[in-house]
Design an enzyme around this catalytic site. Structure first.
Site, mmCIF file in Angstrom:
data_model
loop_
_atom_site.group_PDB
_atom_site.id
_atom_site.type_symbol
_atom_site.label_atom_id
_atom_site.label_comp_id
_atom_site.label_asym_id
_atom_site.label_seq_id
_atom_site.Cartn_x
_atom_site.Cartn_y
_atom_site.Cartn_z
ATOM 1 N N GLN A 1 -0.147 -5.214 -13.682
ATOM 2 C CA GLN A 1 0.169 -6.222 -14.690
ATOM 3 C C GLN A 1 1.043 -5.702 -15.827
ATOM 4 O OE1 GLN A 1 -0.624 -9.408 -14.572
ATOM 5 N NE2 GLN A 1 -2.014 -9.389 -12.812
ATOM 6 N N GLY B 1 5.482 -5.361 -6.701
ATOM 7 C CA GLY B 1 6.799 -5.943 -6.890
ATOM 8 C C GLY B 1 6.767 -7.346 -7.453
ATOM 9 N N HIS B 2 5.887 -8.193 -6.936
ATOM 10 C CA HIS B 2 5.952 -9.608 -7.309
ATOM 11 C C HIS B 2 5.320 -9.908 -8.664
ATOM 12 C CE1 HIS B 2 1.782 -11.217 -6.520
ATOM 13 N NE2 HIS B 2 1.696 -10.089 -5.845
ATOM 14 N N CYS C 1 -6.180 -13.319 -6.238
ATOM 15 C CA CYS C 1 -6.693 -12.555 -5.103
ATOM 16 C C CYS C 1 -8.139 -12.878 -4.792
ATOM 17 C CB CYS C 1 -6.558 -11.054 -5.372
ATOM 18 S SG CYS C 1 -4.835 -10.552 -5.581
ATOM 19 N N ALA D 1 0.233 -3.845 -4.385
ATOM 20 C CA ALA D 1 -0.706 -3.071 -5.191
ATOM 21 C C ALA D 1 -2.063 -2.936 -4.516
ATOM 22 C CB ALA D 1 -0.867 -3.713 -6.570
#
Length: 394
Positions: free
Chosen positions: A185, A206-207, A333, A75
């Site tokens: 999210q 994806g994660h 992050c 993302a």
């Protein structure tokens, strides 16, 4: 869920790869390993077909077409491509302003600042209220024909605020501004089947949806694709929007995760909400002074609970909980950055209040026993900190 002896309550940082997803990925590591861009033989054709099927699954999640999906490394790259790619095509044009909410993910805020520094655009932050909801009045006041892009997350990654993208879209349409939405999210916790009707670009990860790390996607509306400059150059893969050999296993994994998220959201959401509420209510019954940051429980990400422990340091609490419980002080992050959360500060918390806040996020495999044990562990950790000499308001 538990990883060994650790209760995992940090699903908004990352989710475990679903075993059903992993099963679909495995053949493309060693057996069906062809380069999806090798157009002269069957192994390449098979890999390309798998990529197309994955793109179709991601597109179906948000009600888009498969050729509106651009696979990225995550993302963060998708956000960079959306903002920077559009801005590069509009340099020296009449639209020279970009609006972003004050609580956006750092990959949006940092990219916007880079656009301002490098390309000369004016970037303006839109305020939010105490629940993290965008000020629609501020948005209306700032909109004009010189606004190129507005970037608003669908769900905030720290406090779980859900944006009303339908209203935002209506406001932007009047002025012709492009609407980008960071949706990392959202999959699996809200129904996204109408998303493509309300945004021009959307970033996915994806994660965050029980798929693999290292893969994401950007939805780009057909009519906008010729206005998006690539930020990665090379062989012109993916309609020249993003060059590079696509990682077939990861794309397949993201597609499988998207399909599961789309088909199970209705049954998963109430379970997450019930367990999250059990956690918040259980913490509220303890003798410590706590508060929920952001929206009320009924109007936020169903798995999110950002809880403030007044008088404590969140970092101290989390350290005292190791290795028994995994949660976080905010976005993964921004881990390691010694400053209060910009999200919590934007909703009006003091630096001390922000530094006393922990984000707990439950997931599909979280059990009622996990919640009860987590409450007990937190209670004991707080008692341990007090007995160690910390002065705490009870």
């Amino acid at each position: 869920m538990r990883v060994g002896n650790t209760i995992y309550l940090d699903h908004q940082a990352t989710t475990p790869t679903d075993r059903r997803v992993l099963e679909q990925m495995m053949p493309f590591f060693a057996d069906a390993f062809g380069n999806p861009h090798s157009a002269d033989h069957i192994l390449g054709w098979n890999a390309a077909q798998a990529i197309e099927a994955a793109a179709s699954n991601v597109a179906a999640l948000i009600g888009a077409d498969s050729d509106e999906i651009v696979f990225t490394s995550g993302a963060t790259e998708a956000n960079n491509l959306a903002l920077l790619g559009l801005a590069q095509s509009a340099v020296n044009g009449k639209r020279n302003r970009i609006l972003v909410s004050a609580t956006e993910h750092k990959s949006v805020l940092a990219t916007a600042r880079e656009i301002q520094r490098r390309l000369g655009f004016t970037v303006e932050l839109l305020p939010v209220d105490v629940e993290g909801a965008l000020s629609l009045k501020a948005l209306k006041d700032k909109l004009s024909d010189d606004v190129l892009l507005v970037s608003i997350a669908l769900i905030n990654n720290e406090i779980g605020t859900i944006s009303d993208i339908t209203i935002i879209h209506e406001l932007l349409t009047e002025f012709g501004a492009v609407f980008h939405c960071d949706c990392a999210q959202a999959p699996g916790v809200v129904d996204l089947k109408m998303l493509s009707e309300h945004v021009d670009m959307a970033s996915l990860s994806g994660h965050k949806m029980y798929g693999p790390k290292g893969i994401g996607a950007l939805f780009v509306r057909h009519s906008l694709q010729d206005r998006l400059h690539p930020i990665i150059h090379g062989g012109g893969q993916q309609r020249y929007l993003r060059s590079g050999t696509l990682p077939t296993p990861l794309c397949v994994g993201m597609g499988a995760a998207a399909e599961i998220a789309r088909s199970t959201v209705a049954e998963v959401t109430p379970v997450l909400r019930r367990r999250r509420d059990r956690l918040v209510n259980g913490l509220g019954r303890l003798r410590w002074r706590t508060a929920l940051n952001g929206p009320d429980l009924a109007n936020r990400h169903p798995g999110n609970a950002n809880v403030r422990f007044d008088g404590f340091s969140a970092s101290d609490i989390l350290a005292a909980l190791q290795p028994k419980l995994a949660a976080s002080t905010g976005s993964a992050c921004t881990s390691g950055i010694p400053e209060p959360s910009h999200v919590l500060r934007a909703i009006g918390l003091s630096a001390a209040q922000a530094e006393a806040s922990i984000r707990f996020s439950v997931g599909r495999q979280t059990t009622d026993q996990d919640i009860e044990d987590a409450i007990d562990l937190i209670d004991r950790a707080l008692s341990k900190l007090v007995s160690g000499g910390m002065e705490v308001a009870v």
